[in-house]
Design a protein around this motif. Structure first.
Motif, PDB file in Angstrom:
ATOM      1  N   THR A 591       0.174  -1.296  -0.472  1.00  0.00           N
ATOM      2  CA  THR A 591       0.153  -0.102   0.001  1.00  0.00           C
ATOM      3  C   THR A 591       0.707   1.397   0.362  1.00  0.00           C
ATOM      4  N   ARG A 592       2.549   0.995  -0.136  1.00  0.00           N
ATOM      5  CA  ARG A 592       2.765   2.021  -0.181  1.00  0.00           C
ATOM      6  C   ARG A 592       3.002   3.130   0.863  1.00  0.00           C
ATOM      7  N   GLU A 593       2.463   2.252   2.503  1.00  0.00           N
ATOM      8  CA  GLU A 593       2.959   3.279   3.147  1.00  0.00           C
ATOM      9  C   GLU A 593       3.976   2.976   4.175  1.00  0.00           C
ATOM     10  N   GLN A 594       4.571   4.641   4.560  1.00  0.00           N
ATOM     11  CA  GLN A 594       5.616   4.654   5.662  1.00  0.00           C
ATOM     12  C   GLN A 594       5.695   5.199   6.843  1.00  0.00           C
ATOM     13  N   ILE A 595       6.370   4.758   8.179  1.00  0.00           N
ATOM     14  CA  ILE A 595       6.123   5.308   8.938  1.00  0.00           C
ATOM     15  C   ILE A 595       7.730   6.220   9.268  1.00  0.00           C
ATOM     16  N   TYR A 596       7.610   7.044   8.892  1.00  0.00           N
ATOM     17  CA  TYR A 596       8.832   7.815   9.274  1.00  0.00           C
ATOM     18  C   TYR A 596       9.007   8.924  10.775  1.00  0.00           C
ATOM     19  N   PHE A 597      10.776   8.291  11.524  1.00  0.00           N
ATOM     20  CA  PHE A 597      10.706   9.217  12.926  1.00  0.00           C
ATOM     21  C   PHE A 597      10.828  10.383  12.657  1.00  0.00           C
ATOM     22  N   LEU A 598      10.356  11.754  12.766  1.00  0.00           N
ATOM     23  CA  LEU A 598      11.043  12.831  12.282  1.00  0.00           C
ATOM     24  C   LEU A 598      10.573  13.778  12.902  1.00  0.00           C
ATOM     25  N   GLY A 599      11.153  14.987  13.591  1.00  0.00           N
ATOM     26  CA  GLY A 599      10.326  15.943  14.419  1.00  0.00           C
ATOM     27  C   GLY A 599       9.737  16.507  12.753  1.00  0.00           C
ATOM     28  N   ASN A 600       9.143  17.812  14.112  1.00  0.00           N
ATOM     29  CA  ASN A 600       8.804  19.513  13.171  1.00  0.00           C
ATOM     30  C   ASN A 600       9.784  20.213  12.190  1.00  0.00           C
ATOM     31  N   PRO A 601       9.887  20.139  11.184  1.00  0.00           N
ATOM     32  CA  PRO A 601      10.834  21.003  11.197  1.00  0.00           C
ATOM     33  C   PRO A 601      10.923  22.101  11.294  1.00  0.00           C
ATOM     34  N   VAL A 602      10.003  22.960  11.182  1.00  0.00           N
ATOM     35  CA  VAL A 602       9.437  24.392  11.335  1.00  0.00           C
ATOM     36  C   VAL A 602      10.059  24.450  13.313  1.00  0.00           C
ATOM     37  N   GLY A 603       9.241  23.892  14.219  1.00  0.00           N
ATOM     38  CA  GLY A 603       9.213  24.377  15.396  1.00  0.00           C
ATOM     39  C   GLY A 603      10.667  23.922  15.612  1.00  0.00           C
ATOM     40  N   TRP A 604      12.073  22.424  15.436  1.00  0.00           N
ATOM     41  CA  TRP A 604      12.638  22.269  15.686  1.00  0.00           C
ATOM     42  C   TRP A 604      13.821  23.824  15.002  1.00  0.00           C
ATOM     43  N   TRP A 605      13.491  23.607  14.206  1.00  0.00           N
ATOM     44  CA  TRP A 605      13.905  25.630  13.506  1.00  0.00           C
ATOM     45  C   TRP A 605      14.465  26.343  14.134  1.00  0.00           C
ATOM     46  N   ILE A 606      13.206  26.559  15.116  1.00  0.00           N
ATOM     47  CA  ILE A 606      13.107  27.593  15.765  1.00  0.00           C
ATOM     48  C   ILE A 606      13.425  28.005  16.636  1.00  0.00           C
ATOM     49  N   SER A 607      12.881  26.796  17.499  1.00  0.00           N
ATOM     50  CA  SER A 607      13.787  26.008  19.013  1.00  0.00           C
ATOM     51  C   SER A 607      15.476  26.280  19.291  1.00  0.00           C
ATOM     52  N   SER A 608      15.635  25.390  18.006  1.00  0.00           N
ATOM     53  CA  SER A 608      17.440  25.955  17.485  1.00  0.00           C
ATOM     54  C   SER A 608      17.730  27.233  17.616  1.00  0.00           C
ATOM     55  N   ALA A 609      16.959  27.700  16.505  1.00  0.00           N
ATOM     56  CA  ALA A 609      17.222  29.301  16.135  1.00  0.00           C
ATOM     57  C   ALA A 609      17.906  29.865  18.097  1.00  0.00           C
ATOM     58  N   LEU A 610      16.108  30.335  18.486  1.00  0.00           N
ATOM     59  CA  LEU A 610      16.158  30.839  19.656  1.00  0.00           C
ATOM     60  C   LEU A 610      17.084  30.107  21.238  1.00  0.00           C
ATOM     61  N   LEU A 611      18.001  29.186  21.017  1.00  0.00           N
ATOM     62  CA  LEU A 611      18.794  28.450  21.574  1.00  0.00           C
ATOM     63  C   LEU A 611      19.776  29.777  21.352  1.00  0.00           C
ATOM     64  N   ALA A 612      20.207  29.628  20.119  1.00  0.00           N
ATOM     65  CA  ALA A 612      21.464  30.476  19.995  1.00  0.00           C
ATOM     66  C   ALA A 612      21.363  32.082  20.175  1.00  0.00           C
ATOM     67  N   VAL A 613      20.343  32.512  20.285  1.00  0.00           N
ATOM     68  CA  VAL A 613      19.334  33.609  20.379  1.00  0.00           C
ATOM     69  C   VAL A 613      19.853  33.707  21.970  1.00  0.00           C
ATOM     70  N   LEU A 614      19.009  33.274  22.998  1.00  0.00           N
ATOM     71  CA  LEU A 614      19.644  33.436  24.176  1.00  0.00           C
ATOM     72  C   LEU A 614      21.318  33.149  24.458  1.00  0.00           C
ATOM     73  N   ALA A 615      21.836  32.627  23.878  1.00  0.00           N
ATOM     74  CA  ALA A 615      23.107  31.935  24.409  1.00  0.00           C
ATOM     75  C   ALA A 615      23.863  33.440  23.531  1.00  0.00           C
ATOM     76  N   GLY A 616      23.405  34.368  22.957  1.00  0.00           N
ATOM     77  CA  GLY A 616      24.025  35.539  22.561  1.00  0.00           C
ATOM     78  C   GLY A 616      23.388  36.819  23.584  1.00  0.00           C
ATOM     79  N   VAL A 617      21.957  36.801  24.107  1.00  0.00           N
ATOM     80  CA  VAL A 617      21.326  37.373  24.993  1.00  0.00           C
ATOM     81  C   VAL A 617      22.683  37.722  26.384  1.00  0.00           C
ATOM     82  N   PHE A 618      22.647  36.260  26.590  1.00  0.00           N
ATOM     83  CA  PHE A 618      23.591  36.061  27.706  1.00  0.00           C
ATOM     84  C   PHE A 618      24.562  37.276  27.838  1.00  0.00           C
ATOM     85  N   GLY A 619      25.213  36.619  26.541  1.00  0.00           N
ATOM     86  CA  GLY A 619      26.441  37.064  25.876  1.00  0.00           C
ATOM     87  C   GLY A 619      26.796  38.883  26.110  1.00  0.00           C
TER      88      GLY A 619
END
Length: 765
Positions: A591-619
């Protein structure tokens, strides 16, 4: 009417200075307690009292959505998916009482067994292969999957409550919870028979309980203080009792506790050393002793349930195996006597000690010269060339050779039956290991002549007592060369064609190495009328809980560290925050079905970017303060370093240690760190988009500085940011939902469109 944050003292309440009271895990209540207020100030920061209705409504909506997203089509697929082959199997073994071995602690697996017991499942299905049908085998798989789905659903409201308890605004709490709610990886991993739902919820509950405990630090040793301290310990125990990576949550809480204790030690706090000791001992009891006792309790339950012999026997010592009913060691092992013809087998590779008439070549492939003696190898199959007679160093008189047992510490000779030669090791380099000694055999005239000492070996039973008798199967031992003190050893790498690609046997100079273990498989020369063949009923032996526990711990850590083999979907920690790789969980070609384990790219990239922002704010904040520029008011700075810093510490503690590991790693190892990054994201939404200061500095008529409230902050910017972030995250979730739920219907073009970063998706043609 303007209201203050929950728990904030009104005018006239005793206040602490920031330098004495700052600590990880604090929220707006802590900041306000530390902020001096002018006489007419109504509030330093606007927050509703208690837990207002709008918070409850939002929490209820988020919780309902969490259950919907986790339970949607939970019955699909009706087949074994990915690591369900392991954890479903373990639940079945629990229900049958059959001993098994796993590198993870028992708590999460016991929950699956409990669910199976609730629905009356008997454990008959063993989840052997991905794709095996649940329906055809009558397995209540939906009940099994419902347990992690429920725990994964509850994680979302816990994230919301963490933000709320830390005093963050409603949009900040909604942002953080939504990043977990609509994350494809959290959904995919927590709706299958896997351990991560238990791990992540326990980790989130640990953070929540510690925040609640920390907020009561000004009322120590009261009922609420003890309650939340102990609940923190219980949650921590659930983390470490599910997977050993739960130790990273201990690091997070431990760092916060260390900072808190350091502040309490300040002499300006007026705390006596006796009182400080009470604080220290209370935290040690609640956060170390209580979790450890609960951790031991789950192992006690584990041993109590698994009383039958099973597939985990081979990982344990013979003494442990003999505590299990129906164990082969208890039923079949017999004593070994001198002049018995035996077959020796290597514990790890299962290869028999073997020899044949062919000799080693004159030179090995690297040009080294051999002894050209008779080959001694490891052979995987039963063969007469595996037969060896156990001989004493000096032959016993003919009338004294019967019933002379071989004992621990005895020195023996091994006589090869088919070639009439004796086993020997000498100072000649082995074929593959120039630092190890070659094993060969010599004829009898040399064995009892000039080479006699080189043919002597000592039996050293593992965990054996002095002069303990050697037994088949149960007696695991090291065979130590008497002269050179090397241990007989083998490994899986096959020798070249000149040795028929059999295994190399050599003398390992690292005698302590655990892979030097051998045992007697059987005694081919044992006569039918031999008294040792009379099988009497044998009682199951007893071993203390702590002996079992420490033995299992050693085996678990050893095999966990040995998980270094390659895997097509393994990934490196540097790839996780950017979501560069996923994992194929399940495919169905028809049936050409598949389960592929993957995060939500939008959410992960936003979170990762803001982690860098927080480090920058601290500095940036540190640099500006060095230059005499105070860009942040004190409440905002305290919250930034305390609450948001606590979340950042949780992310770092659950992420960076993986760089030190040499074992197989997968994307799901990042999920606890991703939850922490969602908390950071929610906090930064408020920090960035609620830009008005919480308080401002004024100079009184007498020239003294004072701080007054800056007025009510507008949350409009934060709500707009939350709406944008949630809209993008929901869009990403919907886009990748077919791969998360394994639903059919994607055309090859649609599959290709989802190969955003070259993900290894199937059916793209």
């Amino acid at each position: 009417m303007i209201e203050v944050a929950p728990g904030v003292r009104q005018r006239g309440a005793r206040r602490k200075s920031p330098s004495r009271d700052a600590g990880l895990g604090s929220g707006s209540e802590d900041d306000l307690l530390e902020a001096p207020r002018a006489k007419n100030v109504v509030a330093a920061y606007i927050r509703p009292t208690g837990f207002p209705r709008r918070y409850k409504v939002v929490l209820a909506v988020l919780t309902i959505l969490a259950f919907v997203t986790r339970f949607w089509k939970i019955s699909h697929p009706t087949e074994v998916v990915f690591d369900e082959v392991h954890f479903g199997k373990f639940a079945s073994y629990y229900l049958e009482g059959t001993y098994f071995f796993d590198v993870h602690p028992p708590f999460g697996k016991l929950l699956f067994a409990l669910m199976g017991w609730f629905v009356g499942y008997d454990g008959h299905f063993k989840f052997d292969n991905i794709g095996d049908s649940y329906i055809a085998n009558g397995v209540p798989y939906v009940a099994f999957r419902a347990m992690p789905a429920m725990l994964g659903s509850l994680t979302v409201p816990v994230v919301f409550l963490i933000m709320q308890e830390c005093g963050y605004s409603l949009p900040a709490a909604v942002t953080a919870a939504s990043l977990v709610l609509f994350d494809n990886a959290h959904i995919g991993q927590t709706r299958l028979i896997l351990l991560d739902a238990t791990l992540i919820l326990s980790m989130a509950c640990s953070l929540l309980a510690y925040v609640r405990f920390y907020k009561l630090r000004h009322q120590p040793f009261g009922y609420g203080w003890w309650k939340w301290l102990l609940l923190t310990g219980v949650a921590l125990s659930c983390v470490i009792s599910t997977k050993y990576v739960g130790v990273f949550t201990f690091v997070t809480i431990g760092a916060a506790v260390a900072i808190d204790l350091w502040n309490l030690l300040d002499v300006k706090r007026g705390l006596s050393l006796q009182r400080f000791s009470q604080h220290f001992m209370a935290r040690a009891f609640g956060l170390i002793i209580v979790p450890f006792m609960l951790y031991l309790f789950w192992f006690y339950v584990h041993f109590a349930i698994l009383y039958k012999s099973g597939p985990g026997d081979d990982f344990m010592t013979p003494g442990f195996q003999e505590t299990l009913s129906d164990n082969a060691l208890s039923l079949s092992s017999v004593g070994v006597n001198y002049y018995d013809t035996v077959q020796l087998r290597h514990k790890d590779t299962k290869a028999f000690l073997h020899s044949h008439a062919q000799n080693y070549p004159l030179r090995y492939e690297d040009g080294r010269v051999s002894s050209q003696g008779q080959q001694v190898t490891g052979y995987p199959f039963n063969d007469t060339n595996n037969h060896w007679v156990i001989m004493p160093p000096v032959a016993f008189p003919e009338d004294q050779r019967v019933n002379r047992p071989v004992k621990n510490g005895d020195v023996i000779k091994l006589h090869h039956v088919m070639t009439d030669t004796d086993l020997l090791s000498h100072d000649v380099a082995s074929p593959y290991y120039p630092t190890n000694q070659e094993f060969t055999t010599v004829p009898l005239d040399k064995s009892y002549g000039e080479r006699h000492n080189d043919t002597l070996f000592e039996i050293k039973l593992e965990h054996g007592k002095s002069k303990q008798e050697l037994r088949t199967l149960a007696g695991q031992f090291k065979l130590l060369h008497k002269t050179s003190k090397v241990a007989m050893w083998t490994h899986p790498k096959p020798l070249p064609e000149w040795a028929f690609k059999q295994q190399e046997i050599n003398g390992n100079k690292n005698v302590a190495q655990g892979s030097n273990i051998w045992y007697i498989e059987d005694i081919p020369s044992l006569a039918e009328d031999d008294p040792r063949n009379v099988k009497s009923a044998k009682q199951v032996k007893h071993m203390s809980f702590f002996k079992k526990y420490f033995e299992l711990q050693r085996a678990m850590f050893h095999h966990n560290n040995a998980l270094t083999s390659s895997h097509p979907y393994a990934s490196q920690p540097i790839q996780w925050p950017f979501l560069l790789r996923g994992v194929s969980f399940w495919t169905k070609n028809d049936t050409r079905e598949q389960i592929y384990f993957l995060g939500n790219p939008v959410g992960w990239w936003i979170s990762s970017a803001l982690l860098a922002v927080l480090a920058g704010v601290f500095g940036a904040d540190q640099i500006t303060q060095r230059r005499g520029i105070d860009a942040l008011d004190r409440i905002t700075r305290n919250r930034l370093y305390n609450s948001t810093g606590f979340f950042f510490l949780a992310w770092a503690s659950h992420y960076f240690p993986f760089f030190l590991m040499g074992r197989q790693l997968f994307l799901h190892h990042y999920l606890p760190a991703h939850l922490a990054s969602a908390l950071v994201t929610g906090a930064l939404v408020e920090f960035i988009f609620c830009s008005e200061p919480l308080e401002k500095e004024e100079i009184t008529k007498d020239g003294k500085k004072t701080f007054v409230a800056a007025g009510k902050q507008s949350l409009l910017g934060a709500w707009i940011a939350t709406a944008v972030v949630c809209s993008l995250v929901i869009a990403g979730f919907v886009f990748y939902a077919p791969l998360t739920y394994g639903t059919p219907g994607l055309t090859p073009a649609q599959v290709v469109a989802r190969k955003l970063l070259g993900y290894e998706l199937h059916f793209a043609k």
